[in-house]
Scaffold this motif. Structure first.
Motif, PDB file in Angstrom:
ATOM      1  N   PHE A 183      -3.161   1.905  -4.282  1.00  0.00           N
ATOM      2  CA  PHE A 183      -3.004   3.391  -4.213  1.00  0.00           C
ATOM      3  C   PHE A 183      -4.500   4.032  -3.685  1.00  0.00           C
ATOM      4  CE2 PHE A 183       0.362   1.882  -7.009  1.00  0.00           C
ATOM      5  CZ  PHE A 183       1.330   2.855  -6.538  1.00  0.00           C
ATOM      6  N   GLY A 184      -4.229   5.254  -3.242  1.00  0.00           N
ATOM      7  CA  GLY A 184      -5.557   5.955  -3.223  1.00  0.00           C
ATOM      8  C   GLY A 184      -5.853   6.524  -4.466  1.00  0.00           C
ATOM      9  N   ASN A 185      -7.351   6.855  -4.676  1.00  0.00           N
ATOM     10  CA  ASN A 185      -7.643   7.260  -6.014  1.00  0.00           C
ATOM     11  C   ASN A 185      -6.827   8.658  -6.277  1.00  0.00           C
ATOM     12  OD1 ASN A 185      -9.730   6.871  -8.155  1.00  0.00           O
ATOM     13  ND2 ASN A 185     -10.379   8.951  -7.436  1.00  0.00           N
ATOM     14  N   GLU A 186      -6.730   9.354  -5.386  1.00  0.00           N
ATOM     15  CA  GLU A 186      -6.046  10.576  -5.553  1.00  0.00           C
ATOM     16  C   GLU A 186      -5.600  10.789  -4.081  1.00  0.00           C
ATOM     17  OE1 GLU A 186      -9.505  10.855  -5.253  1.00  0.00           O
ATOM     18  OE2 GLU A 186      -9.913  12.730  -4.300  1.00  0.00           O
ATOM     19  N   SER A 187      -4.594  11.650  -4.043  1.00  0.00           N
ATOM     20  CA  SER A 187      -3.808  12.297  -2.771  1.00  0.00           C
ATOM     21  C   SER A 187      -4.652  13.246  -2.337  1.00  0.00           C
ATOM     22  CB  SER A 187      -2.422  12.642  -3.032  1.00  0.00           C
ATOM     23  OG  SER A 187      -2.109  13.571  -3.991  1.00  0.00           O
ATOM     24  N   ALA A 188      -4.793  13.476  -1.066  1.00  0.00           N
ATOM     25  CA  ALA A 188      -5.636  14.522  -0.558  1.00  0.00           C
ATOM     26  C   ALA A 188      -5.368  15.861  -0.671  1.00  0.00           C
ATOM     27  CB  ALA A 188      -5.950  14.079   0.801  1.00  0.00           C
ATOM     28  N   HIS A 234      -8.433   8.203   1.321  1.00  0.00           N
ATOM     29  CA  HIS A 234      -8.597   7.045   0.474  1.00  0.00           C
ATOM     30  C   HIS A 234      -7.426   6.009   0.631  1.00  0.00           C
ATOM     31  CE1 HIS A 234     -11.445   9.242  -2.071  1.00  0.00           C
ATOM     32  NE2 HIS A 234     -10.504  10.033  -2.526  1.00  0.00           N
ATOM     33  N   GLU A 235      -6.511   6.095   1.085  1.00  0.00           N
ATOM     34  CA  GLU A 235      -5.051   5.526   1.473  1.00  0.00           C
ATOM     35  C   GLU A 235      -5.502   4.623   2.602  1.00  0.00           C
ATOM     36  OE1 GLU A 235      -1.944   8.272   0.977  1.00  0.00           O
ATOM     37  OE2 GLU A 235      -3.108   8.926  -1.054  1.00  0.00           O
ATOM     38  N   GLU A 236      -5.952   5.574   3.627  1.00  0.00           N
ATOM     39  CA  GLU A 236      -6.381   4.921   4.901  1.00  0.00           C
ATOM     40  C   GLU A 236      -7.092   3.449   4.640  1.00  0.00           C
ATOM     41  OE1 GLU A 236      -8.573   7.073   8.119  1.00  0.00           O
ATOM     42  OE2 GLU A 236      -6.806   8.592   8.060  1.00  0.00           O
ATOM     43  N   GLY A 269      -3.758  15.924  -5.364  1.00  0.00           N
ATOM     44  CA  GLY A 269      -4.801  15.521  -6.055  1.00  0.00           C
ATOM     45  C   GLY A 269      -4.102  15.478  -7.668  1.00  0.00           C
ATOM     46  N   GLY A 270      -3.235  14.796  -7.912  1.00  0.00           N
ATOM     47  CA  GLY A 270      -2.662  14.854  -9.289  1.00  0.00           C
ATOM     48  C   GLY A 270      -3.326  13.669  -9.990  1.00  0.00           C
ATOM     49  N   TYR A 271      -4.173  12.740  -9.554  1.00  0.00           N
ATOM     50  CA  TYR A 271      -4.738  11.756 -10.222  1.00  0.00           C
ATOM     51  C   TYR A 271      -3.874  10.946 -11.141  1.00  0.00           C
ATOM     52  CZ  TYR A 271      -9.403  13.402  -8.307  1.00  0.00           C
ATOM     53  OH  TYR A 271     -10.153  13.723  -7.600  1.00  0.00           O
ATOM     54  N   GLN A 272      -2.605  10.412 -10.707  1.00  0.00           N
ATOM     55  CA  GLN A 272      -1.739   9.777 -11.538  1.00  0.00           C
ATOM     56  C   GLN A 272      -0.712   9.065 -11.111  1.00  0.00           C
ATOM     57  OE1 GLN A 272       0.982  13.029 -13.662  1.00  0.00           O
ATOM     58  NE2 GLN A 272      -0.561  14.173 -12.580  1.00  0.00           N
ATOM     59  N   VAL A 273      -0.128   9.341 -10.157  1.00  0.00           N
ATOM     60  CA  VAL A 273       0.861   8.409  -9.303  1.00  0.00           C
ATOM     61  C   VAL A 273       0.684   6.948  -9.674  1.00  0.00           C
ATOM     62  CG1 VAL A 273       2.298   7.881  -7.534  1.00  0.00           C
ATOM     63  CG2 VAL A 273       2.021  10.431  -8.133  1.00  0.00           C
ATOM     64  N   GLY A 274      -0.247   6.302  -9.176  1.00  0.00           N
ATOM     65  CA  GLY A 274      -0.591   5.202  -9.262  1.00  0.00           C
ATOM     66  C   GLY A 274      -0.768   4.331 -10.642  1.00  0.00           C
ATOM     67  N   THR A 334       5.891   4.608   1.855  1.00  0.00           N
ATOM     68  CA  THR A 334       5.686   6.259   1.645  1.00  0.00           C
ATOM     69  C   THR A 334       6.882   7.162   1.095  1.00  0.00           C
ATOM     70  OG1 THR A 334       4.735   8.226   2.807  1.00  0.00           O
ATOM     71  CG2 THR A 334       6.418   6.992   4.008  1.00  0.00           C
ATOM     72  N   VAL A 335       6.781   8.167   0.411  1.00  0.00           N
ATOM     73  CA  VAL A 335       7.697   8.768  -0.072  1.00  0.00           C
ATOM     74  C   VAL A 335       7.542  10.254   0.626  1.00  0.00           C
ATOM     75  CG1 VAL A 335       8.836  10.020  -1.848  1.00  0.00           C
ATOM     76  CG2 VAL A 335       7.817   7.806  -2.156  1.00  0.00           C
ATOM     77  N   GLY A 336       8.410  10.755   1.609  1.00  0.00           N
ATOM     78  CA  GLY A 336       7.925  11.989   2.158  1.00  0.00           C
ATOM     79  C   GLY A 336       9.245  12.165   3.151  1.00  0.00           C
ATOM     80  N   VAL A 343       0.959  -1.064   0.021  1.00  0.00           N
ATOM     81  CA  VAL A 343       0.053   0.095   0.145  1.00  0.00           C
ATOM     82  C   VAL A 343       0.787   1.232   0.011  1.00  0.00           C
ATOM     83  CG1 VAL A 343      -1.761   1.185   1.228  1.00  0.00           C
ATOM     84  CG2 VAL A 343      -1.656  -1.178   1.377  1.00  0.00           C
ATOM     85  N   CYS A 344       0.578   2.269  -0.947  1.00  0.00           N
ATOM     86  CA  CYS A 344       1.352   3.502  -0.988  1.00  0.00           C
ATOM     87  C   CYS A 344       0.586   4.568  -0.338  1.00  0.00           C
ATOM     88  CB  CYS A 344       1.626   3.839  -2.399  1.00  0.00           C
ATOM     89  SG  CYS A 344       2.832   2.780  -3.198  1.00  0.00           S
ATOM     90  N   VAL A 345       0.987   5.096   0.782  1.00  0.00           N
ATOM     91  CA  VAL A 345       0.529   6.201   1.354  1.00  0.00           C
ATOM     92  C   VAL A 345       1.185   7.340   1.536  1.00  0.00           C
ATOM     93  CG1 VAL A 345      -0.749   4.589   2.851  1.00  0.00           C
ATOM     94  CG2 VAL A 345       1.500   5.436   3.832  1.00  0.00           C
ATOM     95  N   LYS A 346       0.459   8.486   1.690  1.00  0.00           N
ATOM     96  CA  LYS A 346       1.228   9.745   1.791  1.00  0.00           C
ATOM     97  C   LYS A 346       0.613  10.672   3.236  1.00  0.00           C
ATOM     98  CE  LYS A 346       1.702  13.985  -1.123  1.00  0.00           C
ATOM     99  NZ  LYS A 346       1.110  14.659  -2.064  1.00  0.00           N
TER     100      LYS A 346
END
Ligand SMILES: Cc1cc2nc3c(=O)[nH]c(=O)nc-3n(C[C@H](O)[C@H](O)[C@H](O)COP(=O)(O)OP(=O)(O)OC[C@H]3O[C@@H](n4cnc5c(N)ncnc54)[C@H](O)[C@@H]3O)c2cc1C
Ligand SMILES: Nc1ncnc2c1ncn2[C@@H]1O[C@H](COP(=O)(O)O)[C@@H](O)[C@H]1O
Lengths: 315, 255
Positions: free
Chosen positions: B121-126, B38-40, B129-134, B61-63, B5-8
């Motif tokens: 992945f989450g559908n988009e990051s909160a 979404h990632e939770e 919200g780039g809608y693309q990483v996954g 996670t990347v951060g 799971v990829c979380v941010k």
């Protein structure tokens, strides 16, 4: 590199209202860039697409065909657009930022190693591309600059109002047979299941949130809630209003015992009128609402319901 | 079943989002941090699948170094293995760089311990919200990917995934290894238990550094959309306000 290529979103042939938004935004962007709009249809669809194109002043359309595109599939649609990009060398490929619009653009941009900027509200080109896009579901804006000849952009859903054009156009249609790796058919829709019909949270004219429905049935409205409520398992997520829930636009939104966190607010702000019921006169929901009642929702909501009943019986 | 799971890590703002003076970041001076909703849910789904079908849940996670907090939280709700890829630039990387970084991190993890059957992945990051990483990661790995997923079931070596669309569901079936983007509502994430809290303290977090090519997007400035100033009309206090509320409903024609 030339042309603003706009992806028409459709469900097994029927173009969606989001497509009209996309066509409107495409016309404005193309005029700005001194480019032409080319409408892109993927797979097979109803014959009325020609009428739709001319309604929006579009004079050129391409149809991307392949025996493998029998339905929606993020990978086959994305690959089809990527193939078209290689053949046609557009300057911009765009769509409206619905879930599918963003998904197809992400797929195609990944396959062509090009940038994709989602949910823009403004796009310009001087020496580089510069756009304003939404973050946090619309609570925050980001100005971003992008280097590159070809870009993929989506326009934030509902940021542009669909407006038909008066220019008469003759449509030229080109069918392009796109080569698609058969393995990509792995993510085609396999089947569909129908869910509830009738008014939904996003289309209801009255939404009462927070206070468990007391008033909602009387007003033939819908019950919504905040994430605090879904997180506690009190109501299903389908009822959640906000950034990660549903965006509503009722005639009136009655928010009971909701503080008005920014992530809730973005889901509610399109409401035509807002009534906040809250014990705290300083709550964000109260200061943002046009109308407020200060008090305990457990007393106020039943009193409203009682008053509605009383007036109905009096008629 | 091996699941990743990829979380941010994202800030948790209250009634408004403030921006730092230079306009390059959200002002987090007085804010807590959380994992994108979404990632939770993706994490919860992974934990449930691993419980039902056997297997392990890795979390990536990347951060910044502080994102350790989100990995420890993941440990308290069912995660087993944790990787933090450091980004100490004080700013998000652009989505192409983030995707390249995650792709490389996955390659390393898979070389060490085998392929992930499912990457969530989450559908988009909160925030961004780039809608693309996954999607970018899935394309780079040449694995099937569908976003917007509200239900996952396992049938032998394939996954059945549901996506919500207007008035219904679309059903996809994917062979593993596969990638899915999950939406909030797919489940109700659990709260950490006592046992979970202990596990989170002991969790071994691998910190990695990965150099990936940056993409062509450059943040110029963050700013708030124009706010409408509203004059609030207080209709009353307590139940006595009911009559004026119903007058209003009547005027609006919704009675
Ligand atoms: C990335 C992200 C996404 C999110 N997405 C969403 C989303 O989509 N939707 C969403 O709703 N939230 C979302 N949230 C959560 C959001 O930040 C808030 O935590 C949430 O909206 C708070 O819910 P609430 O207003 O019900 O609770 P609280 O903030 O706790 O507010 C309760 C309110 O009720 C009032 N009150 C208490 N008792 C009474 C009473 N008896 N009578 C009247 N008033 C009373 C209080 O004065 C207070 O104003 C998200 C958070 C994050 C970080
Ligand atoms: N910095 C990050 N670290 C780990 N996962 C991320 C990161 N950024 C994005 N993701 C994942 O990619 C998904 C889509 O992100 P985005 O493209 O920003 O909308 C998120 O829901 C996360 O699952």
């Amino acid at each position: 590199m030339s042309g603003v290529y706009v992806i028409a979103e459709h469900d097994r042939g029927a173009t969606s209202p989001a497509t009209h938004e996309a066509f409107t935004a495409a016309a404005a962007l193309a005029a700005n860039l001194k480019e032409l709009v080319v409408a892109v249809f993927i797979g097979s669809f109803d014959s009325d697409f020609e009428a739709t194109c001319s309604q929006y002043g579009i004079s050129e359309a391409v149809i991307l065909e392949s025996p493998l595109i029998t339905d929606y599939g993020p990978e086959v649609w994305g690959q089809a657009v990527a193939e078209m990009v290689n053949l046609r060398r557009p300057r911009v490929v765009m769509a409206v930022g619905t879930d599918k619009g963003n998904e197809v653009l992400a797929q195609a941009s990944a396959r062509t190693e090009t940038p994709f900027i989602a949910n823009c509200i403004q796009v310009e080109h001087n020496e580089t591309w510069s756009m304003t896009r939404t973050q946090w579901g619309g609570s925050l804006l980001e100005d971003v600059s992008v280097e590159g000849d070809l870009i993929f952009v989506s326009y934030a859903h509902h940021a542009v109002e669909a407006a038909a054009s008066n220019t008469q156009t003759d449509l030229t249609v080109q069918r392009i047979e796109v080569g698609i790796d058969p393995s990509l058919a792995r993510t085609l829709v396999r089947e569909r299941a129908l869910q509830a019909e009738g008014a939904t949270l996003s289309t209801a004219s009255v939404v009462v949130s927070g206070g468990r429905g007391v008033g909602a049935t009387l007003l033939s409205g819908k019950v919504g809630c905040s994430r605090a409520v879904t997180n506690n398992g009190w109501r299903s997520h389908a009822d959640q209003v906000g950034q990660t829930g549903t965006r509503i636009a009722p005639e009136i939104y009655i928010a009971c015992g909701i503080s008005g966190a920014i992530q809730h607010w973005v889901g509610a702000m399109a409401s035509k009128n807002i009534l906040a019921v809250n014990t705290d006169p300083e709550a964000n929901m109260v200061s943002k609402a046009g109308y407020a009642v200060i008090g305990d929702l457990h007393e106020v909501v039943p009193a409203i319901a009682e008053e509605i009943r009383r007036r109905r019986e009096a008629v | 079943m091996r699941i990743l799971v990829c979380v941010k890590r994202v800030p948790a703002p209250g009634s408004r989002i403030n921006v730092t003076e230079n306009g390059l970041n959200v002002d987090t001076a007085h804010l807590g941090f959380t994992t994108s909703p979404h990632e939770e849910c993706a994490l919860e789904e992974a934990a449930q699948l691993a419980e039902q079908h056997g297997g392990s849940v890795s979390v990536l996670t990347v951060g910044p170094a502080e994102a350790e907090e989100q990995l420890r939280y993941a440990a308290s709700v069912g995660g087993n293995e944790f990787t933090l890829v450091l980004n100490d630039t004080g700013q998000d990387w652009d989505p192409q760089r983030t995707a390249r970084t995650i792709t490389e991190a996955i390659a390393q993890l898979e070389a060490d311990s085998g392929v992930f059957d499912l990457i969530l992945f989450g559908n988009e990051s909160a925030d961004a919200g780039g809608y693309q990483v996954g999607v970018r990661v899935a394309v780079a790995l040449d694995r099937p990917m569908v976003n917007g997923i509200k239900g996952i079931e396992i049938e032998d070596s394939s996954l059945v995934a549901n996506r919500e669309v207007d008035g219904g569901l679309e059903v996809y079936s994917l062979l593993t290894p596969a990638v899915l983007g999950v939406k909030e509502g797919i489940n109700l994430p659990r709260y950490p238990t006592m046992k979970g809290r202990l596990a989170s303290k002991k969790a071994d977090i691998q910190v990695a550094q990965i150099e990936a090519l940056p993409g062509p997007q450059q943040l110029v400035r963050l700013h708030r959309p124009e706010e409408k100033v509203t004059e609030t009309e207080v209709l009353g206090t307590g139940p006595d306000a009911a009559s004026r509320v119903v007058d209003l409903l009547d005027e609006l024609g919704v009675l």
